[in-house]
Motif scaffolding. Structure first.
Motif, PDB file in Angstrom:
ATOM      1  N   GLY A  72     122.558  30.558   9.833  1.00 46.11           N
ATOM      2  CA  GLY A  72     123.939  30.755   9.427  1.00 46.11           C
ATOM      3  C   GLY A  72     124.174  30.652   7.938  1.00 46.11           C
ATOM      4  O   GLY A  72     125.315  30.612   7.496  1.00 46.11           O
ATOM      5  N   ASN A  73     123.076  30.620   7.147  1.00 45.12           N
ATOM      6  CA  ASN A  73     123.232  30.520   5.690  1.00 45.12           C
ATOM      7  C   ASN A  73     123.880  31.766   5.115  1.00 45.12           C
ATOM      8  O   ASN A  73     123.496  32.892   5.473  1.00 45.12           O
ATOM      9  N   GLN A  74     124.827  31.603   4.228  1.00 45.77           N
ATOM     10  CA  GLN A  74     125.386  32.733   3.499  1.00 45.77           C
ATOM     11  C   GLN A  74     124.380  33.204   2.465  1.00 45.77           C
ATOM     12  O   GLN A  74     123.426  32.510   2.122  1.00 45.77           O
ATOM     13  N   ASN A  75     124.613  34.414   1.954  1.00 43.78           N
ATOM     14  CA  ASN A  75     123.653  34.997   1.005  1.00 43.78           C
ATOM     15  C   ASN A  75     123.410  34.105  -0.206  1.00 43.78           C
ATOM     16  O   ASN A  75     122.282  33.959  -0.674  1.00 43.78           O
ATOM     17  N   LEU A  94     115.772  29.944  -1.896  1.00 39.51           N
ATOM     18  CA  LEU A  94     114.511  30.661  -2.090  1.00 39.51           C
ATOM     19  C   LEU A  94     114.277  31.064  -3.540  1.00 39.51           C
ATOM     20  O   LEU A  94     113.264  31.716  -3.850  1.00 39.51           O
ATOM     21  N   GLY A  95     115.193  30.711  -4.426  1.00 39.08           N
ATOM     22  CA  GLY A  95     115.020  31.037  -5.841  1.00 39.08           C
ATOM     23  C   GLY A  95     115.157  32.521  -6.131  1.00 39.08           C
ATOM     24  O   GLY A  95     114.450  33.066  -6.985  1.00 39.08           O
ATOM     25  N   LEU A  96     116.077  33.172  -5.414  1.00 41.75           N
ATOM     26  CA  LEU A  96     116.296  34.605  -5.589  1.00 41.75           C
ATOM     27  C   LEU A  96     117.721  34.859  -6.051  1.00 41.75           C
ATOM     28  O   LEU A  96     118.584  33.987  -5.971  1.00 41.75           O
ATOM     29  N   SER A  97     117.968  36.063  -6.518  1.00 34.48           N
ATOM     30  CA  SER A  97     119.346  36.456  -6.817  1.00 34.48           C
ATOM     31  C   SER A  97     120.016  36.917  -5.531  1.00 34.48           C
ATOM     32  O   SER A  97     119.345  37.332  -4.578  1.00 34.48           O
ATOM     33  N   GLU A  98     121.338  36.852  -5.495  1.00 37.69           N
ATOM     34  CA  GLU A  98     122.055  37.335  -4.314  1.00 37.69           C
ATOM     35  C   GLU A  98     121.792  38.815  -4.087  1.00 37.69           C
ATOM     36  O   GLU A  98     121.715  39.278  -2.943  1.00 37.69           O
ATOM     37  N   HIS A  99     121.656  39.566  -5.171  1.00 34.83           N
ATOM     38  CA  HIS A  99     121.380  40.998  -5.037  1.00 34.83           C
ATOM     39  C   HIS A  99     120.052  41.228  -4.331  1.00 34.83           C
ATOM     40  O   HIS A  99     119.944  42.093  -3.449  1.00 34.83           O
TER      41      HIS A  99
END
Length: 248
Positions: free
Chosen positions: A179-182, A189-194
Motif C-alpha cells: 500500500g506504499n504510495q509512489n 528504494l532511493g529512487l525518484s518518483e518519476h
C-alpha cells in the motif's frame, strides 16, 4: 482520549469465530470487534465509535436503502462487504458497486493473512475488490466459459510474467502490495518518483493488467497459490494492500 474504534460485522451468528475476532484485534489493536445478526441491531450507538461496517454481501440490496439509517448512528463509519465464496462475490458484485460508499468486498475463504491485508487496505481508506468480481465487471466470459474461471485464468496468465519481473520491479511490486504510495516507494528504494512511475508502468504492461489494483490482486493470487514455491522466496513476510484508483 479514547482511541478505540469499533469494527462492526453484520452477519449470521457463528460467521465470525472467536479466533477470527482475536486475530483481528491483535492485528489492529485500536479495534474492538462487535457482531450483530441484522441491520436493525446495527442501528444503535456502541461504546466506541464505529470505524468500519463489514456486512454480508447478500445484504447489498438492503443496504442500498438502509445505509442512511446506519450512517445516522455511525457517521464516521465506512462500509465494506464480505462473501464466503467467489461465485457469491461475483453474483453480488454489481449490486455492491451500485453503493458508491462501498469500500470493497473481502473474500471470506482465503488465508487469514490475505483477509487481514484486505481489511488493512479498507481501514486505511483504500478499496479492495477480489479479482473475480473486479474482472467480471470488465470482461464478459467467453462462450462456454464460467465466470468462476476468470480467477484461475488471471493467475495462470500472470504467473510467468511475475516470475520474469526484474529484481527492482519485484521490490516495487512488494511495496505496491504493502500500500506504499509512489513517494514512499521512492524514498525507501532511493529512487525518484518519476523512476518509480516508469517501473510501475512497466509492471502493469508486463502483467497484462490495467492498473495497480489489478497488479496487487494478481500478486495476492500468486502468493496464495505458491506459498511453498518460488513466490515465497521473493515476497515472504510481506503484507498486501492496494489502493484502488491510484494513478501510477
Amino acid at each position: 482520549m479514547n482511541a478505540i474504534r469499533t469494527l462492526l460485522f453484520i452477519c449470521s451468528p457463528g460467521t465470525i469465530s472467536t479466533a477470527m475476532t482475536a486475530a483481528i484485534e491483535s492485528e489492529f489493536p485500536w479495534l474492538s470487534v462487535r457482531t450483530v445478526p441484522d441491520l436493525k441491531l446495527a442501528s444503535v450507538e456502541f461504546d466506541n465509535p464505529v470505524q468500519l461496517v463489514l456486512a454480508d454481501v447478500r445484504l447489498a440490496s438492503a443496504l442500498a436503502e438502509y445505509w442512511p439509517e446506519l450512517a445516522r448512528y455511525h457517521p464516521a463509519a465506512t462500509l465494506a462487504l464480505m462473501g464466503t465464496d467467489d461465485g457469491e462475490i461475483a453474483s453480488d458484485h454489481r449490486r455492491a458497486k451500485e453503493l458508491e460508499i462501498v469500500q470493497g468486498i473481502l473474500p471470506f475463504n482465503v488465508n487469514l493473512d490475505v483477509f487481514l491485508s484486505g481489511l488493512r487496505i479498507i481501514l486505511k481508506g483504500g478499496t479492495y475488490f477480489p479479482s473475480t468480481g473486479y474482472r467480471a465487471q470488465r470482461n464478459a466470459p467467453l462462450e462456454g466459459e464460467e465466470p468462476a474461471d476468470l480467477k484461475p485464468a488471471l493467475y495462470q496468465a500472470g504467473k510467468p510474467a511475475i516470475e520474469k519481473l526484474t529484481k527492482r520491479e519485484n521490490e516495487i511490486l512488494v511495496r505496491m502490495a504493502m500500500g506504499n504510495q509512489n513517494k514512499i516507494i521512492a524514498a525507501a528504494l532511493g529512487l525518484s518518483e518519476h523512476t518509480v512511475k516508469i517501473h510501475i508502468h512497466n509492471i502493469i504492461t508486463k502483467l497484462g493488467v490495467h492498473n495497480r489494483t489489478e497488479v496487487v490482486a494478481l500478486y495476492f493470487e500468486y502468493r496464495r497459490k505458491d506459498t511453498t514455491g518460488n513466490a515465497g522466496d521473493t515476497n515472504r513476510g510481506q503484507d498486501g494492500r492496494s489502493l484502488s484508483g491510484d494513478k501510477y
